[in-house]
Design a protein around this motif. Structure first.
Motif, PDB file in Angstrom:
ATOM      1  N   LEU A  13       0.829  -1.216   0.000  1.00  0.00           N
ATOM      2  CA  LEU A  13       0.000   0.000   0.000  1.00  0.00           C
ATOM      3  C   LEU A  13       0.857   1.257   0.000  1.00  0.00           C
ATOM      4  N   TRP A  14       1.929   1.259   0.776  1.00  0.00           N
ATOM      5  CA  TRP A  14       2.852   2.397   0.752  1.00  0.00           C
ATOM      6  C   TRP A  14       3.454   2.560  -0.642  1.00  0.00           C
ATOM      7  N   ASP A  15       3.891   1.451  -1.233  1.00  0.00           N
ATOM      8  CA  ASP A  15       4.530   1.517  -2.557  1.00  0.00           C
ATOM      9  C   ASP A  15       3.541   1.974  -3.619  1.00  0.00           C
ATOM     10  N   LEU A  16       2.291   1.532  -3.510  1.00  0.00           N
ATOM     11  CA  LEU A  16       1.269   1.983  -4.454  1.00  0.00           C
ATOM     12  C   LEU A  16       1.080   3.488  -4.350  1.00  0.00           C
ATOM     13  N   ALA A  17       1.010   4.013  -3.121  1.00  0.00           N
ATOM     14  CA  ALA A  17       0.839   5.452  -2.938  1.00  0.00           C
ATOM     15  C   ALA A  17       2.039   6.234  -3.465  1.00  0.00           C
ATOM     16  N   VAL A  18       3.234   5.688  -3.253  1.00  0.00           N
ATOM     17  CA  VAL A  18       4.453   6.319  -3.769  1.00  0.00           C
ATOM     18  C   VAL A  18       4.374   6.474  -5.282  1.00  0.00           C
ATOM     19  N   ASN A  19       3.964   5.408  -5.960  1.00  0.00           N
ATOM     20  CA  ASN A  19       3.914   5.438  -7.423  1.00  0.00           C
ATOM     21  C   ASN A  19       2.742   6.266  -7.938  1.00  0.00           C
ATOM     22  N   GLN A  20       1.636   6.272  -7.223  1.00  0.00           N
ATOM     23  CA  GLN A  20       0.499   7.095  -7.642  1.00  0.00           C
ATOM     24  C   GLN A  20       0.801   8.584  -7.521  1.00  0.00           C
ATOM     25  N   ARG A  21       1.491   8.957  -6.453  1.00  0.00           N
ATOM     26  CA  ARG A  21       1.766  10.372  -6.195  1.00  0.00           C
ATOM     27  C   ARG A  21       3.091  10.834  -6.785  1.00  0.00           C
ATOM     28  N   GLN A  22       3.852   9.890  -7.320  1.00  0.00           N
ATOM     29  CA  GLN A  22       5.164  10.183  -7.899  1.00  0.00           C
ATOM     30  C   GLN A  22       6.061  10.899  -6.894  1.00  0.00           C
ATOM     31  N   GLN A  23       6.062  10.364  -5.679  1.00  0.00           N
ATOM     32  CA  GLN A  23       6.938  10.836  -4.623  1.00  0.00           C
ATOM     33  C   GLN A  23       7.885   9.713  -4.232  1.00  0.00           C
ATOM     34  N   SER A  24       8.903  10.043  -3.460  1.00  0.00           N
ATOM     35  CA  SER A  24       9.723   9.002  -2.860  1.00  0.00           C
ATOM     36  C   SER A  24       9.054   8.521  -1.581  1.00  0.00           C
ATOM     37  N   LEU A  25       9.457   7.364  -1.111  1.00  0.00           N
ATOM     38  CA  LEU A  25       8.920   6.845   0.140  1.00  0.00           C
ATOM     39  C   LEU A  25       9.298   7.749   1.310  1.00  0.00           C
ATOM     40  N   LEU A  26      10.485   8.332   1.258  1.00  0.00           N
ATOM     41  CA  LEU A  26      10.877   9.286   2.298  1.00  0.00           C
ATOM     42  C   LEU A  26       9.943  10.493   2.311  1.00  0.00           C
ATOM     43  N   GLN A  27       9.637  11.020   1.147  1.00  0.00           N
ATOM     44  CA  GLN A  27       8.723  12.165   1.066  1.00  0.00           C
ATOM     45  C   GLN A  27       7.342  11.806   1.580  1.00  0.00           C
ATOM     46  N   LEU A  28       6.831  10.666   1.167  1.00  0.00           N
ATOM     47  CA  LEU A  28       5.485  10.266   1.546  1.00  0.00           C
ATOM     48  C   LEU A  28       5.377  10.032   3.047  1.00  0.00           C
ATOM     49  N   SER A  29       6.420   9.497   3.644  1.00  0.00           N
ATOM     50  CA  SER A  29       6.400   9.200   5.080  1.00  0.00           C
ATOM     51  C   SER A  29       6.784  10.401   5.929  1.00  0.00           C
ATOM     52  N   GLY A  30       7.259  11.465   5.287  1.00  0.00           N
ATOM     53  CA  GLY A  30       7.668  12.657   6.025  1.00  0.00           C
ATOM     54  C   GLY A  30       8.984  12.483   6.758  1.00  0.00           C
TER      55      GLY A  30
END
Length: 327
Positions: free
Chosen positions: A95-112
């Motif tokens: 789910l985290w990886d899906l959100a990363v790819n949908q938002r075109q962010q890095s996992l670090l960015q998405l997790s803050g």
């Protein structure tokens, strides 16, 4: 509507991995793939027999959530639907990886979260004869590893550690007994480790039998691994441990692992970031926790004969955390 796939994989090791509870020659993992509108997210987990897990059981747990996942289940809902463990981890990381790819962010960015360009990782010396362990430690040191994790059981402790310390006098050593020691003589063993300048001792006693850790002043930090899974574990660890080892497979995913790291810090525990035998997929998912950890033990993929592509780069005992590594 999401499409959901889950399946097992087996990754042969280049060298047997030997710890107190047995030897392994391959890493067995479970993978979850989620896809929405052509965008995919992938998560990986390692079922662990110590916690009553197996690949078939984990796949069965994942299958129970198939309708909810297809209908768009969130990470928040997932926390309530499955207990902490490998099944929840595989889904949570997907789910985290899906959100990363949908938002075109890095996992670090998405997790803050933030992370350095690279992080020192422990390199594991598995159980063998003292001279063989010393030779392995020296080979790792000569290849640039400065932090070595020494696996021990309940025998030849002094001989093994003296041989290793003589071979690598300047290395930072941490010791993992994987629950194989007993309360009798524990204080003396801890003093031996301190005298050999061991930086930390991990899970010397079986989970549930660690009350003896509260009966003496620790001459070196002691870290809870099998005794710490989620935030619910923390209250019982006070006065017994100075550190906790956070692994996504135990916590049931990055979502709980981040919350566990924050709670542990507030309660005065230092953090070790660990992993199971796994591919680079599993290590990437854990990288947002790097900045929280005093020690990182992320060498799981380095035991594989062949890693997943793209593989994380481990060089001179460091995991290279480039921006592309966490996209």
């Amino acid at each position: 509507m999401r499409t959901v796939k889950s399946y097992p994989e087996a990754w042969p090791l280049h060298t047997p991995f030997v710890i107190a509870r047995g030897s392994r020659t391959e890493a067995k993992v479970v993978v979850v793939e989620l896809e929405e509108a052509g965008i995919k997210g992938v998560g990986e987990a390692t079922p662990y027999a110590r916690y009553g897990e197996s690949e078939p059981l984990v796949l069965e747990q994942i299958a129970t959530l198939l309708p909810q996942l297809q209908q768009g289940m969130t990470r928040e809902a997932l926390q309530l639907a499955l207990p902490a463990g490998a099944a929840r981890n595989a889904i949570d990381c997907a789910l985290w990886d899906l959100a990363v790819n949908q938002r075109q962010q890095s996992l670090l960015q998405l997790s803050g979260m933030t992370a350095p360009d690279s992080v020192v990782t422990a390199q594991t010396v598995s159980i063998d004869a003292p001279e063989a362990m010393a030779s392995s430690a020296l080979a790792l040191w000569q290849n640039g590893a400065t932090l070595l994790k020494i696996k021990l059981d309940n025998s030849f402790i002094t001989e093994r550690l003296i041989a290793i310390r003589a071979a690598v006098p300047d290395a930072t050593l941490i010791v993992d007994a994987n629950e194989s020691w007993h309360a009798e003589g524990l204080a003396a063993r801890c003093q031996l480790l301190a005298d050999l300048n061991i930086a930390m001792l991990e899970q010397p006693l079986p989970a549930g039998e660690d009350a003896a850790l509260a009966t003496f002043i620790h001459p070196l930090p002691i870290c809870a691994d099998e005794s710490c899974h989620t935030r619910d574990s923390l209250p019982s660890l006070r006065g017994r441990y100075e550190m906790v080892n956070i692994k996504l497979d135990k916590a049931g995913g990055l979502t709980e692992a981040l919350a566990l790291a924050d709670a542990a810090s507030k309660m005065g525990f230092e953090v070790m970031l660990g992993c199971m035998l796994c591919t680079s997929r599993a290590i990437r998912a854990a990288l947002p926790l790097v900045s929280k950890a005093r020690f990182a033990d992320l060498d799981g993929p380095t035991w594989l004969a062949v890693d997943v592509e793209p593989a994380l780069k481990v060089q001179n005992g460091r995991v290279i955390i480039a921006a592309s590594a966490v996209n």
